[in-house]
Enzyme design. Sequence first.
Site, mmCIF file in Angstrom:
data_model
loop_
_atom_site.group_PDB
_atom_site.id
_atom_site.type_symbol
_atom_site.label_atom_id
_atom_site.label_comp_id
_atom_site.label_asym_id
_atom_site.label_seq_id
_atom_site.Cartn_x
_atom_site.Cartn_y
_atom_site.Cartn_z
ATOM 1 N N ASN A 97 30.142 10.808 -27.663
ATOM 2 C CA ASN A 97 30.958 10.574 -26.465
ATOM 3 C C ASN A 97 30.114 10.439 -25.195
ATOM 4 O O ASN A 97 30.335 9.544 -24.383
ATOM 5 C CB ASN A 97 31.984 11.699 -26.293
ATOM 6 C CG ASN A 97 32.966 11.742 -27.449
ATOM 7 O OD1 ASN A 97 32.942 10.856 -28.302
ATOM 8 N ND2 ASN A 97 33.802 12.764 -27.490
ATOM 9 N N THR A 112 42.942 -27.008 7.282
ATOM 10 C CA THR A 112 43.811 -25.881 6.958
ATOM 11 C C THR A 112 44.996 -26.530 6.244
ATOM 12 O O THR A 112 45.349 -27.683 6.550
ATOM 13 C CB THR A 112 44.294 -25.124 8.208
ATOM 14 O OG1 THR A 112 45.048 -26.031 9.003
ATOM 15 C CG2 THR A 112 43.127 -24.587 9.037
ATOM 16 N N HIS A 113 45.578 -25.856 5.290
ATOM 17 C CA HIS A 113 46.657 -26.429 4.457
ATOM 18 C C HIS A 113 46.202 -27.723 3.773
ATOM 19 O O HIS A 113 47.008 -28.600 3.496
ATOM 20 C CB HIS A 113 47.920 -26.721 5.267
ATOM 21 C CG HIS A 113 48.340 -25.596 6.158
ATOM 22 N ND1 HIS A 113 49.224 -24.615 5.766
ATOM 23 C CD2 HIS A 113 47.965 -25.269 7.431
ATOM 24 C CE1 HIS A 113 49.399 -23.749 6.755
ATOM 25 N NE2 HIS A 113 48.631 -24.116 7.777
ATOM 26 N N SER A 138 34.897 -40.223 -20.025
ATOM 27 C CA SER A 138 36.117 -40.084 -20.811
ATOM 28 C C SER A 138 35.929 -40.853 -22.107
ATOM 29 O O SER A 138 35.251 -41.879 -22.142
ATOM 30 C CB SER A 138 37.280 -40.655 -20.006
ATOM 31 O OG SER A 138 38.312 -41.042 -20.864
ATOM 32 N N LYS A 141 35.214 -43.763 -16.227
ATOM 33 C CA LYS A 141 35.365 -42.429 -15.626
ATOM 34 C C LYS A 141 34.116 -41.561 -15.626
ATOM 35 O O LYS A 141 33.267 -41.666 -16.507
ATOM 36 C CB LYS A 141 36.496 -41.664 -16.326
ATOM 37 C CG LYS A 141 37.839 -42.232 -15.969
ATOM 38 C CD LYS A 141 38.940 -41.248 -16.234
ATOM 39 C CE LYS A 141 38.979 -40.174 -15.172
ATOM 40 N NZ LYS A 141 39.982 -39.165 -15.473
ATOM 41 N N ASN A 176 33.888 -37.506 -15.117
ATOM 42 C CA ASN A 176 34.723 -36.321 -14.888
ATOM 43 C C ASN A 176 33.881 -35.107 -14.486
ATOM 44 O O ASN A 176 32.825 -34.877 -15.058
ATOM 45 C CB ASN A 176 35.507 -35.977 -16.159
ATOM 46 C CG ASN A 176 36.458 -37.092 -16.541
ATOM 47 O OD1 ASN A 176 36.981 -37.783 -15.674
ATOM 48 N ND2 ASN A 176 36.659 -37.291 -17.829
ATOM 49 N N GLU A 228 34.950 -27.888 -13.327
ATOM 50 C CA GLU A 228 36.262 -27.540 -13.903
ATOM 51 C C GLU A 228 36.126 -26.334 -14.829
ATOM 52 O O GLU A 228 36.960 -25.425 -14.836
ATOM 53 C CB GLU A 228 36.845 -28.735 -14.670
ATOM 54 C CG GLU A 228 37.417 -29.794 -13.755
ATOM 55 C CD GLU A 228 37.772 -31.089 -14.480
ATOM 56 O OE1 GLU A 228 38.417 -31.930 -13.866
ATOM 57 O OE2 GLU A 228 37.395 -31.264 -15.660
ATOM 58 N N LYS A 262 33.980 -2.560 -24.415
ATOM 59 C CA LYS A 262 32.693 -3.251 -24.412
ATOM 60 C C LYS A 262 32.745 -4.776 -24.469
ATOM 61 O O LYS A 262 32.066 -5.453 -23.688
ATOM 62 C CB LYS A 262 31.824 -2.712 -25.550
ATOM 63 C CG LYS A 262 31.270 -1.318 -25.232
ATOM 64 C CD LYS A 262 30.524 -0.699 -26.374
ATOM 65 C CE LYS A 262 31.360 0.234 -27.203
ATOM 66 N NZ LYS A 262 32.052 1.321 -26.488
HETATM 67 N N1 ARG Z 1 31.852 3.618 -31.040
HETATM 68 C C1 ARG Z 1 32.413 4.567 -30.142
HETATM 69 C C2 ARG Z 1 32.838 3.890 -28.858
HETATM 70 O O1 ARG Z 1 32.403 2.829 -28.614
HETATM 71 C C3 ARG Z 1 31.401 5.599 -29.819
HETATM 72 C C4 ARG Z 1 31.974 6.934 -29.489
HETATM 73 C C5 ARG Z 1 32.633 7.491 -30.664
HETATM 74 N N2 ARG Z 1 33.049 8.822 -30.484
HETATM 75 C C6 ARG Z 1 33.917 9.425 -31.306
HETATM 76 N N3 ARG Z 1 34.231 10.642 -31.059
HETATM 77 N N4 ARG Z 1 34.435 8.778 -32.314
HETATM 78 O O2 ARG Z 1 33.606 4.416 -28.074
#
Ligand code: ARG
Length: 463
Positions: free
Chosen positions: A110, A155-156, A277, A283, A285, A290, A325
């Site tokens: 953790n 503006t606008h 295109s 064209k 583009n 974009e 992540k």
């Molecule tokens: N893979 C977990 C995550 O990305 C890591 C932490 C996991 N901790 C646990 N108590 N299972 O959050």
Amino acid sequence: MSNQNNQILKNTNAQILDEFNASIMFDKELYAQDIKGSIAHSRMLASQGILTNEEQEAIEKGLLQVKSEIESGEFKFSLAYEDIHMAVETRLTEIIGEPGKRLHTARSRNDQVCTDFTLYVQDKTLSIKEQLKELIATFVDVATLHTTTLIPGMTHLQHAQPLNFGFHLLAYANMFKRDYERFESSFERNNYSPLGSAALAGTPHNINRELTAQALGFTAPTLNAMDTVSNRDFALEILFNISTTMMHISRISEELILWSSYEFQFVRMSDQYATTSSIMPQKKNPDVPELLRGKTGRVYGNLISLLTVMKGLPLAYNKDTQEDKEGVFDSVKTVEISISILNEVIKTMIVNVDKMQNACKIGHLTATDLADYLVQKQNMPFRTAYYITKDVVALANSLNKDISELSIDEIRKANDELKNINEDIVLYLDLKNSMNARDSFGGTSTKQTESQIEYFKKWLENK
Ligand code: ARG
């Protein structure tokens, strides 16, 4: 169902659940941070007498070997490892045996995942800041070439008042500077070490969190273990910072798309950034701007997604946060490529000065200057001046001219109040003079634009 089928089903389920539970396929991106954190942790454990020096040396050597196996592509990221933390520790123990099993003393995945991820976010915060600096320098460089190039200010999306193009570009330099500062301040706010918070409550081992914080480049250890392991504000902040940067990138992209359209023709982007295109052979583009505009959507999505993941979580760690992540990795990659592409687009665009200046002769951009003149020189109430100016605009329209193209005789005929007007009024209606008249601090005059450029040059030097 036969026993055999039942078994196959169970195996399939197990495989699906492993896949569902694991983060290894994406958190392997954090391998370098994980190993760096583990080395710092092991050194601290040794200096506190929790590991012997021999154990620590074996661990450090082993971790460096795991690192090189990962970097050479030798390392097999198996689902069985579940995540990068288990993968590194398991392989370490395979290589060095017993001491490997002592590495996880006084920490938990953790605090480990928070440490790894904070290190990643901090590292990317610094590199994105550098990229923004380069982008700002490009805007300033191009602005330097165009402090007298007239462009209709809108503006606008309607013609409003004449500007110089340098001033317009510096508006973006200001936006990207605020982005830079946003990354700078979030770096400071989030630069605290989670390591040693352990599962949620700290640890009975005699650790030294100051030591690991210092070794990893953090300002200090975090204050509260429980907050630390449930906190993802640092990830949200980089997602927000990236979203705002992408919003700015999207706005300049929109202008580039408009400016390179047949209707405007203010700029021409290098052929590299445009495609043809498949059906319309004539064209060209603006695909690249974009896409820059379009990619802003996924970046906002990543921010909203993590905000939503976090909103109902009880303290402390919950597996939900494993969802933090992929969005961050995606947003980081998106903004990195977007800044570097935009930088090239701005550097290489061809500015059509004539088209910009000619466009200023449409829409009576200097009408406000006439009203201002009457207020300043004749002490006329602004509303009266406004209506008189309307008559001049009407006359110009009837002659198919822009207000800036009227002769003194024509102006004098437009309204009785103007019949004796001083001939210097034509100077006030001139486009360039009008632009330069806006010489208030932060205004568009060439002088103010140049001093803004000076400001940015100094700012860039000091960063
Ligand atoms: N893979 C977990 C995550 O990305 C890591 C932490 C996991 N901790 C646990 N108590 N299972 O959050």
